[in-house]
Scaffold this motif. Structure first.
Motif, mmCIF file in Angstrom:
data_model
loop_
_atom_site.group_PDB
_atom_site.id
_atom_site.type_symbol
_atom_site.label_atom_id
_atom_site.label_comp_id
_atom_site.label_asym_id
_atom_site.label_seq_id
_atom_site.Cartn_x
_atom_site.Cartn_y
_atom_site.Cartn_z
ATOM 1 N N THR A 3 0.866 -1.179 0.000
ATOM 2 C CA THR A 3 0.000 0.000 0.000
ATOM 3 C C THR A 3 0.898 1.222 0.000
ATOM 4 O OG1 THR A 3 -1.759 -1.154 1.158
ATOM 5 C CG2 THR A 3 -1.803 1.252 1.243
ATOM 6 N N VAL A 4 0.668 2.109 -0.964
ATOM 7 C CA VAL A 4 1.488 3.313 -1.099
ATOM 8 C C VAL A 4 0.602 4.545 -0.945
ATOM 9 C CG1 VAL A 4 3.320 2.269 -2.480
ATOM 10 C CG2 VAL A 4 1.303 3.162 -3.623
ATOM 11 N N HIS A 5 1.198 5.620 -0.444
ATOM 12 C CA HIS A 5 0.494 6.871 -0.167
ATOM 13 C C HIS A 5 1.144 8.002 -0.950
ATOM 14 C CE1 HIS A 5 -1.605 5.189 3.404
ATOM 15 N NE2 HIS A 5 -0.557 4.394 3.390
ATOM 16 N N SER A 6 0.328 8.886 -1.470
ATOM 17 C CA SER A 6 0.869 10.033 -2.201
ATOM 18 C C SER A 6 1.359 11.106 -1.234
ATOM 19 C CB SER A 6 -0.198 10.609 -3.146
ATOM 20 O OG SER A 6 -1.254 11.184 -2.416
ATOM 21 N N PHE A 7 1.909 12.157 -1.823
ATOM 22 C CA PHE A 7 2.445 13.276 -1.057
ATOM 23 C C PHE A 7 1.402 14.379 -0.903
ATOM 24 C CE2 PHE A 7 6.303 11.922 -3.659
ATOM 25 C CZ PHE A 7 6.812 11.116 -2.654
ATOM 26 N N ALA A 8 1.726 15.338 -0.069
ATOM 27 C CA ALA A 8 0.920 16.566 0.020
ATOM 28 C C ALA A 8 1.074 17.334 -1.294
ATOM 29 C CB ALA A 8 1.402 17.422 1.185
ATOM 30 N N PRO A 9 0.106 18.159 -1.630
ATOM 31 C CA PRO A 9 0.227 18.921 -2.875
ATOM 32 C C PRO A 9 1.307 19.995 -2.782
ATOM 33 C CG PRO A 9 -1.710 19.632 -1.659
ATOM 34 C CD PRO A 9 -1.139 18.445 -0.922
ATOM 35 N N ILE A 10 1.858 20.320 -3.932
ATOM 36 C CA ILE A 10 2.717 21.492 -4.090
ATOM 37 C C ILE A 10 1.784 22.574 -4.623
ATOM 38 C CG2 ILE A 10 4.655 22.509 -5.342
ATOM 39 C CD1 ILE A 10 5.746 19.602 -5.648
ATOM 40 N N VAL A 11 1.447 23.551 -3.815
ATOM 41 C CA VAL A 11 0.458 24.555 -4.225
ATOM 42 C C VAL A 11 0.586 25.785 -3.339
ATOM 43 C CG1 VAL A 11 -1.369 23.604 -2.734
ATOM 44 C CG2 VAL A 11 -2.002 24.893 -4.785
ATOM 45 N N ASP A 12 0.280 26.934 -3.906
ATOM 46 C CA ASP A 12 0.141 28.149 -3.098
ATOM 47 C C ASP A 12 -0.971 29.008 -3.678
ATOM 48 O OD1 ASP A 12 1.165 29.756 -5.151
ATOM 49 O OD2 ASP A 12 3.022 30.224 -4.132
ATOM 50 N N VAL A 13 -1.179 30.165 -3.098
ATOM 51 C CA VAL A 13 -2.332 30.998 -3.445
ATOM 52 C C VAL A 13 -2.306 31.507 -4.886
ATOM 53 C CG1 VAL A 13 -2.770 31.723 -1.078
ATOM 54 C CG2 VAL A 13 -1.244 33.084 -2.518
ATOM 55 N N SER A 51 -8.410 -1.010 -4.568
ATOM 56 C CA SER A 51 -7.709 -0.446 -3.411
ATOM 57 C C SER A 51 -7.616 1.076 -3.460
ATOM 58 C CB SER A 51 -6.290 -1.019 -3.338
ATOM 59 O OG SER A 51 -5.471 -0.494 -4.392
ATOM 60 N N ILE A 52 -8.089 1.685 -4.511
ATOM 61 C CA ILE A 52 -7.893 3.122 -4.739
ATOM 62 C C ILE A 52 -8.716 3.973 -3.775
ATOM 63 C CG2 ILE A 52 -8.437 4.987 -6.372
ATOM 64 C CD1 ILE A 52 -7.444 3.158 -8.604
ATOM 65 N N ASP A 53 -8.035 4.961 -3.198
ATOM 66 C CA ASP A 53 -8.669 6.051 -2.456
ATOM 67 C C ASP A 53 -8.102 7.329 -3.059
ATOM 68 O OD1 ASP A 53 -10.082 7.565 -0.624
ATOM 69 O OD2 ASP A 53 -8.742 7.142 1.057
ATOM 70 N N THR A 54 -8.943 8.314 -3.302
ATOM 71 C CA THR A 54 -8.492 9.523 -3.987
ATOM 72 C C THR A 54 -8.213 10.674 -3.026
ATOM 73 O OG1 THR A 54 -10.769 10.244 -4.356
ATOM 74 C CG2 THR A 54 -9.734 8.936 -6.099
ATOM 75 N N ASN A 55 -7.376 11.578 -3.497
ATOM 76 C CA ASN A 55 -7.141 12.817 -2.766
ATOM 77 C C ASN A 55 -8.375 13.711 -2.872
ATOM 78 O OD1 ASN A 55 -4.480 12.794 -1.606
ATOM 79 N ND2 ASN A 55 -3.672 12.723 -3.700
ATOM 80 N N ASP A 56 -8.488 14.660 -1.954
ATOM 81 C CA ASP A 56 -9.626 15.567 -1.912
ATOM 82 C C ASP A 56 -9.413 16.706 -2.909
ATOM 83 O OD1 ASP A 56 -11.848 17.086 -1.313
ATOM 84 O OD2 ASP A 56 -11.122 17.708 0.670
ATOM 85 N N LEU A 57 -9.568 16.381 -4.184
ATOM 86 C CA LEU A 57 -9.354 17.387 -5.224
ATOM 87 C C LEU A 57 -10.401 18.485 -5.176
ATOM 88 C CD1 LEU A 57 -8.300 14.886 -7.969
ATOM 89 C CD2 LEU A 57 -6.853 16.628 -6.941
ATOM 90 N N LEU A 100 -4.599 9.944 -6.907
ATOM 91 C CA LEU A 100 -4.733 8.904 -5.894
ATOM 92 C C LEU A 100 -4.073 9.307 -4.589
ATOM 93 C CD1 LEU A 100 -4.012 5.718 -8.040
ATOM 94 C CD2 LEU A 100 -6.142 7.017 -7.772
ATOM 95 N N LYS A 101 -4.786 9.073 -3.512
ATOM 96 C CA LYS A 101 -4.263 9.305 -2.159
ATOM 97 C C LYS A 101 -3.505 8.071 -1.690
ATOM 98 C CE LYS A 101 -5.943 10.322 2.512
ATOM 99 N NZ LYS A 101 -7.187 10.619 3.265
ATOM 100 N N LEU A 102 -4.079 6.905 -1.952
ATOM 101 C CA LEU A 102 -3.413 5.646 -1.629
ATOM 102 C C LEU A 102 -3.953 4.550 -2.525
ATOM 103 C CD1 LEU A 102 -5.277 3.487 0.265
ATOM 104 C CD2 LEU A 102 -4.970 5.331 1.879
ATOM 105 N N CYS A 103 -3.146 3.524 -2.661
ATOM 106 C CA CYS A 103 -3.539 2.350 -3.436
ATOM 107 C C CYS A 103 -2.575 1.219 -3.105
ATOM 108 C CB CYS A 103 -3.529 2.637 -4.938
ATOM 109 S SG CYS A 103 -1.888 2.946 -5.614
#
Length: 163
Positions: free
Chosen positions: A3-13, A93-99, A76-79
């Motif tokens: 099971t692998v998990h993605s990273f936090a987003p790279i984003v700013d205002v 197994s897919i769970d998505t990020n809160d896009l 994907l948040k995790l899979c």
């Protein structure tokens, strides 16, 4: 299977464009950095477009992207998968990020660019529709597994993200 998990987003205002991948590969997970595989074309393309190439430190590259209004995340948040290939992802197994949440918080984002077919297909299957209309474009995967296109052809396709 792992099971692998993605990273936090790279984003700013200031973000106006969001690049969505599917899930970081093993090299990226090990490094704790997006697109860390040495043969992935993502950072060389970012170098050609924004002077954010792989020869400079990761934090500086990500800062250059955000300064240019570019955000990066994964669908994907995790899979669960074996190895790094998108084709090895176990669909159940897919769970998505809160896009939707990210886009609600960053209303200046107007465009989504998918880094390859798996990112776009996962978005369409597990996330869409979004609460507001955005321009979406699938770009050729920067993955070394997508070797049917030369770097030059990938770069030409990716030029649409630059202002």
């Amino acid at each position: 299977m792992t099971t692998v998990h993605s990273f936090a987003p790279i984003v700013d205002v200031s973000a106006h464009s969001l690049i969505l991948g599917s899930m970081p590969g093993i090299a990226s997970l090990d490094a704790g950095e997006y697109y860390a595989h040495s043969r992935n074309a993502f950072w060389p393309i970012m170098g050609a477009l924004f002077d954010a190439g792989p020869s400079i430190p990761y934090e500086q590259r990500t800062s250059i992207l955000t300064t240019n209004g570019i955000a990066v995340w994964d669908v994907l948040k995790l899979c669960t998968r074996h190895g790094s290939l998108d084709s090895a992802i176990v669909e159940s197994s897919i769970d998505t990020n809160d896009l939707a949440g990210l886009l609600d918080e960053h209303r200046s984002i107007e465009r989504i660019f998918f880094n390859g077919a798996k990112a776009e297909n996962s978005f369409q299957r597990y996330v869409a529709p979004l609460p507001r209309t955005l321009t979406t474009v699938r770009l050729p995967s920067t993955s070394p597994a997508h070797a049917s296109l030369s770097f030059e052809r990938k770069l030409d396709a990716w030029r649409v993200i630059a202002p």
